[in-house]
Design an enzyme around this catalytic site. Structure first.
Site, PDB file in Angstrom:
ATOM      1  N   HIS A  24      18.983 -40.291  98.484  1.00 53.76           N
ATOM      2  CA  HIS A  24      18.897 -38.866  98.211  1.00 53.76           C
ATOM      3  C   HIS A  24      18.345 -38.169  99.438  1.00 53.76           C
ATOM      4  O   HIS A  24      17.599 -38.758 100.222  1.00 53.76           O
ATOM      5  CB  HIS A  24      18.004 -38.596  96.994  1.00 53.76           C
ATOM      6  CG  HIS A  24      18.070 -37.190  96.498  1.00 53.76           C
ATOM      7  ND1 HIS A  24      17.218 -36.201  96.960  1.00 53.76           N
ATOM      8  CD2 HIS A  24      18.893 -36.597  95.600  1.00 53.76           C
ATOM      9  CE1 HIS A  24      17.519 -35.064  96.350  1.00 53.76           C
ATOM     10  NE2 HIS A  24      18.526 -35.267  95.531  1.00 53.76           N
ATOM     11  N   ASP A  44      22.552 -39.519  89.558  1.00 54.40           N
ATOM     12  CA  ASP A  44      23.976 -39.800  89.356  1.00 54.40           C
ATOM     13  C   ASP A  44      24.226 -41.229  88.912  1.00 54.40           C
ATOM     14  O   ASP A  44      25.245 -41.513  88.279  1.00 54.40           O
ATOM     15  CB  ASP A  44      24.756 -39.544  90.649  1.00 54.40           C
ATOM     16  CG  ASP A  44      24.761 -38.085  91.045  1.00 54.40           C
ATOM     17  OD1 ASP A  44      24.926 -37.236  90.154  1.00 54.40           O
ATOM     18  OD2 ASP A  44      24.593 -37.790  92.236  1.00 54.40           O
TER      19      ASP A  44
END
Length: 451
Positions: free
Chosen positions: A326, A387
């Site tokens: 991320h 996700d």
């Protein structure tokens, strides 16, 4: 020169005209992607809406990874989720009130916002018929076109007063689930030859339940289905002003354009696979691994296949392990932790516990394999992101991949709205207009007969 030759001439020129020496970015101090050398984001603005924390800056200027934290209006999202769950309530509408107003609602205010959103969800006949007439296989594009169309139904579409911005925000938050569900039903009918189901949303149900009902019909979902979809919406509702789609909304809003144009810009940004489209990529990767890893409990087999992915020898050959890493979070993504807790219960209810255990092992091994492959240090640790589990959750709910990214938009419209309102109401507003340094050498005009 015919059309085909012209196209080739223009496309052949692109390689030259668009090529910029990467060393020039460093030489001229340009922050590519608005990122600093340590990969932190360039400070481009101030906000009171949300905050994303994944590291701390030390006195010497270096960054130290810390467990991830996400704050909505200064409130830790983990505390928000746990508080709502302890009272056995749904939380998306409450989160909507929090992000738009800056504080939690009391019981009367919560009932009012729940009622207002539910009552505003239905589309008028013309809007419904226009969705049915739209063609295309990507619901994000249909969503963007439908949002722009809502401008024509607004009696004061260009009014940027705080009161009207709130009215427009509530209208969009309420309409997104209906537009997405109807767009999928039309796609399902048009491209898959299935029956067309246009279900009118209930006026006394939550956003999460109404969406499941409009997608799947009555008695086709459980109480847990509603709760985990509500949680997913809550966790995706906001993620700071620097994420690409929210920044797109703020940049567009700084021109004082209308709400519908600004939100359409956010939808276009979110559609990209490097942003909102990532959950589909994760689900595709997991399906590929289920087919190619014979023993779902084997650490060595999983490590071998993940290494093949990194070496661009497996799955889509991009070298990316989707759902890992991320831009801000380093040690952990708090959204992934919270969603995973309920996803385990969902896996049990749906009889998918073996698959969930496989995912947990992939999660564990992917981080280690990635760090080994990149020869990263402890300070550069990475983690799974939200996700990684959201695609599994949506699939377990019986929702099709075509709505995975639209679901992201259905949640993030709340954050987009809050940031737009903030951008429009700064004491000293200023058009967002960064600079680009031109590095193309000068050239002179050449007469036609000399070219």
């Amino acid at each position: 020169m015919d059309n085909e030759q012209l196209r080739k001439t223009l496309s052949d020129s692109v390689a030259f005209t668009s090529n910029i020496d990467k060393d020039l970015f460093t030489k001229m101090g340009v922050k590519r992607g608005l990122r600093n050398e340590d990969h932190s984001g360039v400070l481009a603005g101030l906000t009171r809406v949300g905050d994303v924390v994944g590291y701390e800056r030390q006195p010497d200027g270096t960054l130290s990874p810390v467990p991830g934290k996400l704050f909505y209006r200064g409130m830790d999202v983990e505390e928000l989720v746990k508080g709502i769950q302890q009272e056995n309530r749904l939380g998306f509408e409450e989160t909507t009130f929090l992000l738009l107003s800056g504080r939690l609602p009391n019981s009367e205010e919560l009932k009012a916002v729940e009622h207002l959103i539910a009552r505003t969800m239905p589309l008028n006949h013309r809007a419904t018929m226009n969705i049915m007439a739209l063609k295309g296989g990507n619901i994000m594009n249909i969503l963007a076109r439908s949002v722009l169309e809502l401008y024509t139904y607004d009696e004061n579409p260009d009014d940027i007063s705080p009161e009207n911005l709130i009215n427009q925000s509530i209208n969009l938050i309420a309409k997104f689930p209906t537009i997405i569900a109807y767009a999928y039903q039309v796609l399902r009918h048009d491209q898959m030859g299935r029956s067309l189901h246009i279900r009118h949303p209930y006026e006394d149900r939550s956003v999460a339940e109404n969406f499941l009902y409009m997608m799947k019909g009555r008695d086709s979902y459980t109480e847990l289905d509603v709760k985990i979809l509500d949680l997913a919406l809550l966790l995706h509702a906001e993620h700071g002003g620097g994420n690409n789609s929210t920044f797109s909304v703020r940049v567009t809003s700084s021109t004082e354009t209308d709400t519908y144009s600004a939100i359409a810009a956010g939808i276009g940004s979110l559609k990209g696979p490097l942003h909102g489209g990532a959950n589909i990529k994760v689900q595709g990767m997991l399906e590929d691994m289920k087919q190619n890893v014979n023993d779902w409990t084997s650490q060595s087999q999983i490590d071998d296949y993940l290494t093949k992915i990194l070496n661009k020898e497996a799955y889509d050959r991009t070298g990316l392990i989707y759902g890992i890493g991320h831009a801000v979070y380093t040690i952990s993504d708090p959204r992934a932790i919270l969603l995973k807790e309920m996803a385990r219960d969902l896996a049990k209810e749906k009889g998918r516990e073996e698959e969930f255990a496989f995912m947990e092992l992939i999660e564990e091994r992917a981080v280690e394999v990635f760090l080994g492959f990149k020869k990263s240090t402890a300070k550069a640790r990475t983690c799974i992101n939200v996700d990684f589990y959201s695609g599994f959750v949506y699939d377990a709910l019986g929702l099709p991949p075509e709505v995975f990214t639209p679901l992201f938009a259905m949640a993030r419209i709340v954050g987009w709205s809050a940031h737009r309102i903030e951008e429009m109401n700064f004491t000293s507003k200023r058009l967002i207009r960064p600079a680009y340094k031109n590095v193309r050498e000068r050239q002179s005009f050449i007469p036609m007969n000399e070219r």
